[in-house]
Design a protein around this motif. Structure first.
Motif, mmCIF file in Angstrom:
data_model
loop_
_atom_site.group_PDB
_atom_site.id
_atom_site.type_symbol
_atom_site.label_atom_id
_atom_site.label_comp_id
_atom_site.label_asym_id
_atom_site.label_seq_id
_atom_site.Cartn_x
_atom_site.Cartn_y
_atom_site.Cartn_z
ATOM 1 N N LEU A 32 73.151 35.933 78.465
ATOM 2 C CA LEU A 32 73.042 35.094 77.280
ATOM 3 C C LEU A 32 71.672 35.321 76.653
ATOM 4 O O LEU A 32 70.655 35.308 77.345
ATOM 5 C CB LEU A 32 73.180 33.619 77.684
ATOM 6 C CG LEU A 32 72.723 32.573 76.670
ATOM 7 C CD1 LEU A 32 73.662 32.532 75.478
ATOM 8 C CD2 LEU A 32 72.619 31.203 77.317
ATOM 9 N N SER A 33 71.652 35.559 75.350
ATOM 10 C CA SER A 33 70.369 35.628 74.668
ATOM 11 C C SER A 33 70.220 34.414 73.780
ATOM 12 O O SER A 33 71.176 34.010 73.115
ATOM 13 C CB SER A 33 70.269 36.892 73.818
ATOM 14 O OG SER A 33 70.131 38.012 74.651
ATOM 15 N N ILE A 34 69.009 33.844 73.794
ATOM 16 C CA ILE A 34 68.723 32.713 72.920
ATOM 17 C C ILE A 34 67.763 33.204 71.846
ATOM 18 O O ILE A 34 66.689 33.712 72.164
ATOM 19 C CB ILE A 34 68.103 31.538 73.712
ATOM 20 C CG1 ILE A 34 69.046 31.129 74.855
ATOM 21 C CG2 ILE A 34 67.834 30.363 72.791
ATOM 22 C CD1 ILE A 34 68.501 30.021 75.737
ATOM 23 N N ILE A 35 68.171 33.098 70.598
ATOM 24 C CA ILE A 35 67.317 33.530 69.500
ATOM 25 C C ILE A 35 67.004 32.331 68.611
ATOM 26 O O ILE A 35 67.609 31.260 68.763
ATOM 27 C CB ILE A 35 67.970 34.674 68.675
ATOM 28 C CG1 ILE A 35 69.300 34.197 68.093
ATOM 29 C CG2 ILE A 35 68.192 35.910 69.534
ATOM 30 C CD1 ILE A 35 69.937 35.176 67.125
ATOM 31 N N GLY A 36 66.074 32.516 67.701
ATOM 32 C CA GLY A 36 65.675 31.420 66.829
ATOM 33 C C GLY A 36 64.196 31.539 66.525
ATOM 34 O O GLY A 36 63.468 32.212 67.242
ATOM 35 N N SER A 37 63.770 30.859 65.453
ATOM 36 C CA SER A 37 62.377 31.011 65.060
ATOM 37 C C SER A 37 61.453 30.236 66.000
ATOM 38 O O SER A 37 61.909 29.408 66.793
ATOM 39 C CB SER A 37 62.177 30.558 63.610
ATOM 40 O OG SER A 37 62.956 29.423 63.357
ATOM 41 N N SER A 38 60.171 30.517 65.897
ATOM 42 C CA SER A 38 59.179 29.822 66.727
ATOM 43 C C SER A 38 59.268 28.334 66.476
ATOM 44 O O SER A 38 59.437 27.902 65.339
ATOM 45 C CB SER A 38 57.769 30.294 66.382
ATOM 46 O OG SER A 38 57.687 31.674 66.546
ATOM 47 N N GLY A 39 59.172 27.545 67.549
ATOM 48 C CA GLY A 39 59.218 26.105 67.390
ATOM 49 C C GLY A 39 60.630 25.551 67.357
ATOM 50 O O GLY A 39 60.814 24.352 67.184
ATOM 51 N N SER A 40 61.634 26.407 67.561
ATOM 52 C CA SER A 40 63.003 25.894 67.526
ATOM 53 C C SER A 40 63.411 25.293 68.863
ATOM 54 O O SER A 40 64.466 24.690 68.981
ATOM 55 C CB SER A 40 63.970 27.004 67.127
ATOM 56 O OG SER A 40 63.887 28.069 68.039
ATOM 57 N N GLY A 41 62.557 25.445 69.901
ATOM 58 C CA GLY A 41 62.848 24.805 71.190
ATOM 59 C C GLY A 41 63.365 25.743 72.262
ATOM 60 O O GLY A 41 63.713 25.285 73.344
ATOM 61 N N LYS A 42 63.392 27.052 71.980
ATOM 62 C CA LYS A 42 63.936 28.016 72.957
ATOM 63 C C LYS A 42 63.197 27.957 74.286
ATOM 64 O O LYS A 42 63.806 27.841 75.349
ATOM 65 C CB LYS A 42 63.833 29.458 72.417
ATOM 66 C CG LYS A 42 64.365 29.662 71.023
ATOM 67 C CD LYS A 42 64.239 31.115 70.591
ATOM 68 C CE LYS A 42 62.836 31.678 70.506
ATOM 69 N NZ LYS A 42 61.977 31.247 69.433
ATOM 70 N N THR A 43 61.884 28.081 74.188
ATOM 71 C CA THR A 43 61.083 28.121 75.415
ATOM 72 C C THR A 43 61.156 26.795 76.156
ATOM 73 O O THR A 43 61.275 26.770 77.389
ATOM 74 C CB THR A 43 59.627 28.487 75.079
ATOM 75 O OG1 THR A 43 59.612 29.818 74.573
ATOM 76 C CG2 THR A 43 58.736 28.419 76.300
ATOM 77 N N THR A 44 61.120 25.691 75.424
ATOM 78 C CA THR A 44 61.217 24.376 76.070
ATOM 79 C C THR A 44 62.536 24.234 76.816
ATOM 80 O O THR A 44 62.576 23.703 77.932
ATOM 81 C CB THR A 44 61.083 23.257 75.019
ATOM 82 O OG1 THR A 44 59.869 23.459 74.298
ATOM 83 C CG2 THR A 44 61.075 21.890 75.657
ATOM 84 N N LEU A 45 63.603 24.752 76.221
ATOM 85 C CA LEU A 45 64.902 24.693 76.893
ATOM 86 C C LEU A 45 64.840 25.437 78.230
ATOM 87 O O LEU A 45 65.270 24.933 79.268
ATOM 88 C CB LEU A 45 65.985 25.300 75.981
ATOM 89 C CG LEU A 45 67.371 25.440 76.597
ATOM 90 C CD1 LEU A 45 67.935 24.080 76.986
ATOM 91 C CD2 LEU A 45 68.329 26.143 75.627
ATOM 92 N N LEU A 46 64.255 26.629 78.190
ATOM 93 C CA LEU A 46 64.118 27.423 79.406
ATOM 94 C C LEU A 46 63.280 26.688 80.447
ATOM 95 O O LEU A 46 63.594 26.677 81.629
ATOM 96 C CB LEU A 46 63.428 28.754 79.050
ATOM 97 C CG LEU A 46 64.067 30.014 79.591
ATOM 98 C CD1 LEU A 46 65.490 30.103 79.090
ATOM 99 C CD2 LEU A 46 63.292 31.245 79.155
ATOM 100 N N ARG A 47 62.204 26.067 79.972
ATOM 101 C CA ARG A 47 61.316 25.369 80.896
ATOM 102 C C ARG A 47 61.985 24.134 81.490
ATOM 103 O O ARG A 47 61.676 23.753 82.614
ATOM 104 C CB ARG A 47 60.005 24.999 80.200
ATOM 105 C CG ARG A 47 59.152 26.223 79.861
ATOM 106 C CD ARG A 47 57.946 25.860 79.018
ATOM 107 N NE ARG A 47 57.044 24.957 79.716
ATOM 108 C CZ ARG A 47 56.078 25.349 80.538
ATOM 109 N NH1 ARG A 47 55.881 26.639 80.738
ATOM 110 N NH2 ARG A 47 55.323 24.480 81.154
#
Lengths: 260, 229
Positions: A32-47
């Motif tokens: 699964l790849s998660i894409i989206g602009s900076s600040g969209s919450g991708k990294t927080t979701l991973l964390r």
């Protein structure tokens, strides 16, 4: 059964609502790849999934183990959380290798520490350590760095460091391997070697979740794409659906910036 | 021939004023060395415990520790020597029996407070990513600190610690104020008789002592140079 189930996850930092009800599931062996602009919450979701952050609300189940559940939080002791974490691996954007240890030691350190909990550790100490080191070498061969086993992280290029950190995460035999923008800290000419390693893992049926800005890579390697916007999943589907034929206006706008 | 040399030595050096002063200062220096090494022995680990206190998430402990560090760093070591030496006798009626012990207690308290701040700086300078890497690898807090963080802290604190430890060498002379018979006190015995130069001669001893330490710390820094970060 899905190997990863994320249900209605919310997370705020103060008044900043970063995740506003994220839910998805992932089948074993898929990418699964998660894409989206900076600040969209991708990294927080991973964390949140890897327990580096604690979500405010929702439920996360990895391979049948509940790693977070806002309804039942009090039931988890620190030790349980630590053990639950072992089912997920994380590769960081900035590698975070241990500078004072050699490449092989970086890969085997945590495995050796966990081996001490094994009941047969005292009796078979030597054999266990040898086995762990052999497995570590196997992983280094897999990422193409067997000859660097005794080098220190500061002697490696960024791409090589990231490959070591992938081997380090794999050494824990995680059910799912997460990548947090694994190529963002690298010079463009070094991203290829990382992407090649990830493709190799995909071919071995490793379940992976990749936060990335490499659109063509996401299209090639993923079975599934999630486009995040403002803390929600704006669009999800196969690479053909999301990247080639986006329906959502935000996805279209985001992708068009990459095609320029 | 041997006899002549021996006589010359006895007459020339061993019986000279210079030899008498040198040996007497060496006796004094021995007290400084004892105080120096015992202070290190206790203050190095105690400093780490104070660090944990001042970094504790349990607020009362954290503020209490920081108050302690403020008081110790904010008052002269000389005053602390007086307090440790006189207060038990004045207030609790149990006078300090041994001057050296009193000096050691004051030095250990004073230096562990300074060391703790150096350690804290070292620990706080380790990037968060190192802790997170340990966390996702399922390491316990103890494993994280002792297997990953500590070595990096050691490397970072060697330069400020060498500074502090070299200061300690010279501070040991402050024990003179509660009449520990260290090197300056030994030199003063001569100056009271009108011989002033031994007082200045003590500088040679300090320079040699600190020179040796400088070489030692340089060697340690070099040993830790095999990695960066």
């Amino acid at each position: 059964m899905a190997i990863l189930e994320v249900t209605n996850v919310h997370k705020s930092f103060g008044s900043n609502h970063v995740l506003n009800g994220i839910g998805f599931s992932l089948e074993e062996g898929s990418v699964l790849s998660i894409i989206g602009s900076s600040g969209s919450g991708k990294t927080t979701l991973l964390r949140c999934i890897t327990s580096l952050e604690t979500a405010d609300e929702g439920k996360i189940v990895v391979n049948g183990n509940v790693v977070f559940d806002s309804e039942n939080q009090h039931k988890f002791t620190k030790d349980e959380i630590r053990k639950a974490r072992l089912s997920v691996g994380l590769v960081f954007q900035s590698f975070n290798l241990f500078p004072q240890y050699s490449v092989l030691e970086n890969v085997t350190l945590a495995v050796k520490l966990h081996a001490k909990d094994r009941p047969d550790y005292k009796a078979n100490k030597k054999a266990i350590i040898e086995e762990i080191e052999a497995e570590g070498m196997e992983l280094l061969r897999k990422v193409g760095l067997a000859e660097k086993r005794d080098a220190y992280p500061c002697e490696l290029s960024g791409g090589q460091q990231q490959r070591v950190s992938i081997a380090r995460a794999l050494a824990m035999k995680p059910d799912i391997l997460f990548f947090d923008e694994p190529t963002s800290a690298l010079d463009p000419e070094l991203t290829g070697e990382i992407l090649k390693v990830i493709k190799g893992l995909a071919a071995d049926n490793m379940t992976m979740v990749i936060v990335t800005h490499e659109m063509s890579f996401a299209r090639d390697v993923s079975d599934y794409i999630i486009f995040m916007d403002d803390g929600v999943i704006a669009e999800q589907g196969t690479p053909e659906q999301v990247i080639m034929n986006p329906q959502n206006e935000r996805t279209k706008a985001f992708l068009s910036r990459f095609q320029q | 021939m041997t006899e002549i040399l021996l006589n010359a030595a006895q007459g020339g050096f061993l019986n000279s004023e210079f030899a008498e002063v040198s040996i007497s200062l060496l006796d004094g220096l021995w007290e400084n060395i004892r105080l120096f090494s015992s202070t290190l022995l206790f203050a190095l680990p105690l400093g780490l415990i104070i660090t944990f206190g001042s970094m504790s998430k349990f607020r009362p402990l954290k503020y209490l520790t920081r108050l302690f560090v403020w008081v110790i760093r904010g008052t002269p070591l000389m005053l602390q020597l007086f307090v440790v030496f006189y207060v038990p006798g004045l207030i609790f009626n149990v006078p300090m029996q041994d001057r050296m012990t009193a000096a050691l207690i004051a030095f250990v308290i004073n230096y562990s407070a300074y060391f703790s701040e150096i350690y804290r700086g070292g620990i706080e300078s380790i990037p968060k990513g190192q802790y997170e890497a340990c966390q996702v690898l399922g390491m316990t807090k103890g494993q994280t600190f002792f297997k990953v963080i500590l070595m990096q802290v050691v490397k970072r604190v060697v330069p400020p610690m060498s500074n502090e430890i070299i200061t300690l060498v010279k501070d040991t002379s402050l024990a003179r104020v509660i009449a520990v018979s260290e090197i300056l006190m030994a030199a003063e015995r001569f100056s009271r008789k009108g011989v002033i130069w031994p007082l200045f001669y003590t500088a040679v001893y300090f320079l040699v002592f600190c020179g040796g330490l400088t070489l030692l710390f340089g060697w340690i820094e070099k040993k830790l140079d095999y990695y960066k970060g």
